[in-house]
Design an enzyme around this catalytic site. Structure first.
Site, PDB file in Angstrom:
ATOM      1  N   MET A  26       0.728  -0.949  -0.080  1.00 57.56           N
ATOM      2  CA  MET A  26      -0.159  -0.074  -0.043  1.00 57.56           C
ATOM      3  C   MET A  26       1.024   0.840  -0.075  1.00 57.56           C
ATOM      4  SD  MET A  26      -2.999  -0.902   2.051  1.00 57.56           S
ATOM      5  CE  MET A  26      -2.933  -0.778   3.733  1.00 57.56           C
ATOM      6  N   HIS A  30       8.977   1.712   3.857  1.00 55.00           N
ATOM      7  CA  HIS A  30      10.493   2.036   4.755  1.00 55.00           C
ATOM      8  C   HIS A  30      10.925   0.549   5.370  1.00 55.00           C
ATOM      9  CE1 HIS A  30       7.731  -1.251   6.901  1.00 55.00           C
ATOM     10  NE2 HIS A  30       6.676  -0.672   6.932  1.00 55.00           N
ATOM     11  N   HIS A  33       9.428  -3.099   3.946  1.00 52.40           N
ATOM     12  CA  HIS A  33       9.195  -2.924   2.687  1.00 52.40           C
ATOM     13  C   HIS A  33       9.872  -3.232   1.155  1.00 52.40           C
ATOM     14  CE1 HIS A  33       5.685  -0.587   4.130  1.00 52.40           C
ATOM     15  NE2 HIS A  33       4.672  -1.844   3.568  1.00 52.40           N
ATOM     16  N   GLN A  57     -10.430  -2.550   2.358  1.00 53.77           N
ATOM     17  CA  GLN A  57      -9.604  -3.295   3.323  1.00 53.77           C
ATOM     18  C   GLN A  57     -10.123  -2.551   4.149  1.00 53.77           C
ATOM     19  OE1 GLN A  57      -6.037  -4.198   1.846  1.00 53.77           O
ATOM     20  NE2 GLN A  57      -4.706  -3.851   3.950  1.00 53.77           N
ATOM     21  N   LYS A 144       4.890  -9.875   9.157  1.00 50.99           N
ATOM     22  CA  LYS A 144       4.505  -8.354   9.926  1.00 50.99           C
ATOM     23  C   LYS A 144       3.032  -8.907  10.497  1.00 50.99           C
ATOM     24  CE  LYS A 144       3.309  -4.165  11.672  1.00 50.99           C
ATOM     25  NZ  LYS A 144       2.360  -3.535  11.184  1.00 50.99           N
ATOM     26  N   GLN A 148      -2.760 -12.040   7.865  1.00 46.50           N
ATOM     27  CA  GLN A 148      -2.559 -11.798   6.488  1.00 46.50           C
ATOM     28  C   GLN A 148      -1.939 -13.245   5.619  1.00 46.50           C
ATOM     29  OE1 GLN A 148      -2.956  -7.989   4.515  1.00 46.50           O
ATOM     30  NE2 GLN A 148      -0.672  -9.210   4.301  1.00 46.50           N
ATOM     31  N   SER A 180       6.783   0.188  10.213  1.00 47.91           N
ATOM     32  CA  SER A 180       5.402   0.445  10.136  1.00 47.91           C
ATOM     33  C   SER A 180       4.910   1.555   9.538  1.00 47.91           C
ATOM     34  CB  SER A 180       3.701  -0.044  10.879  1.00 47.91           C
ATOM     35  OG  SER A 180       2.534   0.515  10.399  1.00 47.91           O
ATOM     36  N   ARG A 182       2.426   3.213   9.172  1.00 46.08           N
ATOM     37  CA  ARG A 182       1.923   3.555  10.808  1.00 46.08           C
ATOM     38  C   ARG A 182       2.434   4.546  11.772  1.00 46.08           C
ATOM     39  NH1 ARG A 182      -2.145  -0.661   9.126  1.00 46.08           N
ATOM     40  NH2 ARG A 182      -4.294   0.745   8.654  1.00 46.08           N
TER      41      ARG A 182
HETATM   42  P1  AMP Z   1       1.821  -2.637   3.467  1.00 39.82           P
HETATM   43  O1  AMP Z   1       2.128  -1.909   2.445  1.00 39.82           O
HETATM   44  O2  AMP Z   1       1.634  -1.750   5.237  1.00 39.82           O
HETATM   45  O3  AMP Z   1      -0.156  -3.830   3.240  1.00 39.82           O
HETATM   46  O4  AMP Z   1       2.132  -3.535   3.981  1.00 39.82           O
HETATM   47  C1  AMP Z   1       3.097  -4.661   2.109  1.00 39.82           C
HETATM   48  C2  AMP Z   1       3.640  -5.517   2.897  1.00 39.82           C
HETATM   49  O5  AMP Z   1       4.908  -5.792   3.641  1.00 39.82           O
HETATM   50  C3  AMP Z   1       3.237  -6.548   3.785  1.00 39.82           C
HETATM   51  O6  AMP Z   1       3.575  -7.856   2.701  1.00 39.82           O
HETATM   52  C4  AMP Z   1       3.172  -6.689   4.722  1.00 39.82           C
HETATM   53  O7  AMP Z   1       3.630  -7.797   5.220  1.00 39.82           O
HETATM   54  C5  AMP Z   1       4.666  -6.672   4.320  1.00 39.82           C
HETATM   55  N1  AMP Z   1       5.651  -5.132   5.654  1.00 39.82           N
HETATM   56  C6  AMP Z   1       5.237  -4.487   6.407  1.00 39.82           C
HETATM   57  N2  AMP Z   1       5.994  -4.061   7.478  1.00 39.82           N
HETATM   58  C7  AMP Z   1       7.015  -4.670   7.468  1.00 39.82           C
HETATM   59  C8  AMP Z   1       7.852  -5.184   8.339  1.00 39.82           C
HETATM   60  N3  AMP Z   1       8.203  -4.055   9.323  1.00 39.82           N
HETATM   61  N4  AMP Z   1       8.942  -6.497   7.653  1.00 39.82           N
HETATM   62  C9  AMP Z   1       8.795  -7.050   6.910  1.00 39.82           C
HETATM   63  N5  AMP Z   1       8.577  -7.089   6.185  1.00 39.82           N
HETATM   64  C10 AMP Z   1       7.000  -6.146   6.715  1.00 39.82           C
END
Ligand code: AMP
Length: 275
Positions: A26, A30, A33, A57, A144, A148, A180, A182
């Site tokens: 999304m 960081h 990702h 979602q 993380k 999911q 994160s 967030r």
């Molecule tokens: P998001 O953009 O938050 O939906 O995350 C995209 C992908 O990055 C998802 O598969 C998350 O699980 C993964 N992700 C988010 N935070 C972390 C983290 N701290 N370490 C590893 N993968 C992450």
């Protein structure tokens, strides 16, 4: 790096990408990702990422409107780790008028499913669309979001998506706080204190491994510790790593999972407890 705004553009680009790893995101990148994208470079010829803040979602009361968006920075970060293609569709074109829902039973009903009704339907529907548009050989997700991963695994098995899944470890700040998007909502002081979530997981893990206290006592005292540190826990549980069912007794590969609000920000985290 090719940037595709429409399904048709990505489909045209797909043949050149060869064996493809997809990292759905999304945005608001960081190191967590980027670690998934780097993994993709190791395991396939090309890496594609999707950037899509999925409205399906988020509940109406969630932080969809405020969710951080930084497309130009994200593109530059993706390019710096060698991403080959980005699928970043306009929200309206990708989801408007959609009348089909992919709903995964079992594992998606627990924990996050209970606290965020409809969340995993939104995830599974959009991830299905992303799989069908990008046709990856491998898809990479972060542990993380542990539940999911379990939901996607169930979906890929049930619907026979010809895709190999890889779940990668959580990247953390030095304090232990899981990275994160967030975390950006916190002030520096709040962010420093938010690591208590991970501290609590670690200490519960030690108690499971080294004490003879019951699981329920350990979970209760963990929740209390969070409350004492100004967290509002939604759940703190010890679960089977595949079904996410709660476990009352020790197992060899249990998982501690937690969701809690801290200064209005909802955080989730988890660790493996290997006996
Ligand atoms: P998001 O953009 O938050 O939906 O995350 C995209 C992908 O990055 C998802 O598969 C998350 O699980 C993964 N992700 C988010 N935070 C972390 C983290 N701290 N370490 C590893 N993968 C992450």
């Amino acid at each position: 790096m090719k940037i595709c705004r429409t399904v048709e553009e990505f489909r045209r680009a797909r043949p050149e990408l060869g064996k493809l790893a997809l990292v759905p995101t999304m945005g608001a990148f960081h190191e967590g990702h980027l670690s998934l994208m780097k993994k993709g470079k190791e395991v396939a010829d090309s890496v594609a990422i999707s950037i899509f803040v999925n409205p399906l979602q988020f509940a109406p009361t969630d932080d969809l409107a405020n969710y951080p968006r930084q497309e130009e920075e994200d593109f530059a970060m993706a390019e710096s780790v060698g991403v080959d293609a980005i699928f970043a569709p306009e929200t309206a074109s990708f989801t408007q008028g959609i009348k089909t829902t992919v709903s995964v039973g079992g594992v998606s009903r627990l924990w996050e499913g209970e606290h965020r009704p409809g969340h995993f339907d939104g995830v599974a529907t959009i991830v299905s669309k992303l799989f069908l548009v990008t046709q990856p050989d491998i898809a990479i997700f972060g542990q993380k979001d542990f539940q999911q991963c379990a939901v996607i695994a169930q979906m890929v098995e049930d619907l026979n998506f010809p895709i190999q899944l890889q779940f990668e470890p959580t990247m953390r700040e030095e304090s232990g706080l899981a990275m994160s998007s967030r975390n950006e909502y916190f002030t520096p002081d709040q962010k420093a204190k938010a690591c208590h979530l991970h501290d609590t997981l670690m200490s519960a893990s030690t108690q499971i491994k080294e004490s003879d206290q019951s699981i329920s006592d350990i979970l209760l005292s963990s929740q209390r510790s969070l409350t004492d540190h100004n967290f509002a826990p939604e759940y703190f549980a010890y679960v089977d790593p595949v079904t996410l069912e709660p476990k009352e007794h020790r197992i060899s590969n249990g998982r501690l999972i937690v969701a809690a609000r801290f200064h209005g920000v909802r955080l989730i985290d988890n660790i493996g407890v290997f006996l």
